[in-house]
Design a protein around this motif. Sequence first.
Motif, PDB file in Angstrom:
ATOM      1  N   UNK A  94       0.652  -1.310   0.187  1.00 37.19           N
ATOM      2  CA  UNK A  94       0.053   0.006   0.008  1.00 37.19           C
ATOM      3  C   UNK A  94       0.808   1.364   0.128  1.00 37.19           C
ATOM      4  N   UNK A  95       1.635   0.900   0.995  1.00 37.00           N
ATOM      5  CA  UNK A  95       2.578   2.675   0.500  1.00 37.00           C
ATOM      6  C   UNK A  95       3.526   2.879  -0.318  1.00 37.00           C
ATOM      7  N   UNK A  96       4.184   1.625  -0.815  1.00 37.93           N
ATOM      8  CA  UNK A  96       4.470   1.962  -2.590  1.00 37.93           C
ATOM      9  C   UNK A  96       3.891   2.080  -3.419  1.00 37.93           C
ATOM     10  N   UNK A  97       2.676   1.436  -3.506  1.00 38.71           N
ATOM     11  CA  UNK A  97       1.625   2.198  -4.417  1.00 38.71           C
ATOM     12  C   UNK A  97       1.757   3.301  -4.721  1.00 38.71           C
ATOM     13  N   UNK A  98       1.533   4.534  -3.607  1.00 45.93           N
ATOM     14  CA  UNK A  98       1.321   5.131  -3.321  1.00 45.93           C
ATOM     15  C   UNK A  98       2.548   6.062  -3.558  1.00 45.93           C
ATOM     16  N   UNK A  99       3.788   5.905  -3.917  1.00 42.75           N
ATOM     17  CA  UNK A  99       5.245   6.198  -4.685  1.00 42.75           C
ATOM     18  C   UNK A  99       4.789   5.841  -6.126  1.00 42.75           C
ATOM     19  N   UNK A 100       4.378   4.733  -6.692  1.00 42.36           N
ATOM     20  CA  UNK A 100       4.073   4.437  -7.845  1.00 42.36           C
ATOM     21  C   UNK A 100       3.203   5.502  -8.397  1.00 42.36           C
TER      22      UNK A 100
END
Length: 524
Positions: free
Chosen positions: A466-472
């Motif tokens: 979920x955190x990485x999804x924000x980055x992408x």
Amino acid sequence: MAPQDLDSENQETDPKRDNGGLPGMFSAVRWRVAVCGFFGILVSQTFRVSFTVGVSCMVGSHSMLQENLTTLPVPGHGYQRTWNTSWNGNFSGIVETNSTEIQGEFQWDKKAQATLLSAYFYGYLVSQVPGGWLSRRYGTRWVVAIAMMVAMACTALTPICARTHMYLLFAIRVILGAVQGTFFPSLFNMAVRWVPPLETARFVAVVIAGFPIGQVVTFPVSGLLCQYGFDRGWGSIFYVFALTSLVWIVAWLYTVYDTPLQHPRISKAEREYIMARIARIESKQDQRKMAPWCSILASPPVWGTALGYFGIDWVNNTFSLGIILYMGEVLKFKITSSGIIGSLPPIVYFISSMFVGCLSDFILKKKALSRVNTRRLFQTLSFMPMGILMAATGFVTKEHASLAVAFLVISQMFFGLSRAGFLISVMDFAPRFAGEISGVLNIFGTMTGLFVPLAIGTLTPNGTQAEWRTIFLIGGGVAIIGAVGFCIFARGEVQLWAKVREVNPEMEIMVDEKTDKREQKTSA
């Protein structure tokens, strides 16, 4: 003679006009200049990238490479970013090797290695604008030649400096970065003096192709020299590439001159063909003037192009760092720099950039679209799919980890399309100051190398999907903004502050002689 816009659409000669006696593409001098520029970029890449491999050989098993580190070469605007897979807030370039115990000549810790690997970029950033001004003022031929001579000396002295003191090695790497930072803006100044508008995209594509090909070539050659070369292996890396640059310098000085008017071996037909289409001759007095920075910074097309630089570098930084970390933390999948995977992104980028250069010039030649709409088309075709691919990466699950690699490779295909978009637009609206403006914008894009790691460190404290999804999603949004912003602000005509007046070269020489005589009388 009254000032006039020499870069307007009306100045372009009908492409169907008979150009009797004009040499073909492969025999034309301007294309020899482009090929020489390609090899110049390639050689400059060997100076930078080879140090990455060299450090791993110099420190052996004490290298960061032995700590589960990896690199993935992703082409940018004159430099490559490589990352530490156990990222701690700093970035560093590395190449993966096997885990065999290797005794290195130096005992540098990780912090020292990272400092040395980043030294190049300190010099690279500060020389962009001066490089553009110097090449406009004194000509690209000697500015680039002298820069390469200094770079060659720095590379050849690297083993001596390393064995003397680490600080001396750091200093010489900063100097190397500073002189090589002049290449990118200088080549834009060369292009506007050699390339007819209907050949711009192809010319730039050929020259810029030196970046990805340089990466593909340098890694394996450096690895072989490290293992089988002389001077403990790693020393031979720097001596061999320095010697290679000497050959290039000789070829450059023989092949390249600042303008077609100065070239002693160009045919009359080709010279007239080029000059009838570009007609961008500045008086020597105009060349001495500084760029009108207030007008430049207030110009909409400059900011549109800046969004392009920022967007492409943000995407590349997020993919090159984010994909590796995301696959390690979330997908539990490791990419290595060895083998075909590490080579695919730059190869795909090279192929797509060459293709789009030809296609863009073909569209302009057939007058299917205006110049500005052609730039907008390829900017959109490049940035929009990249943004979508980046956003989609955040939804890739562990069961489909290979999709992340596929997205990275495909994104480089779309990255290549941008070569006919924002990158060459400055040659449309401000050819006179293309070098200086490109230098500033390159700095603007390079700064994303600081922002992206900061964003990743702040927004992914736990490394969850979920955190990485924000980055992408942020990366995808930046790409889309870069596409929309460029399309809104792009211009295809020369801006008022960038126009030049027509100058007869023969009259210019006469004026210079009279000026010299007056100066001599005054000094007497």
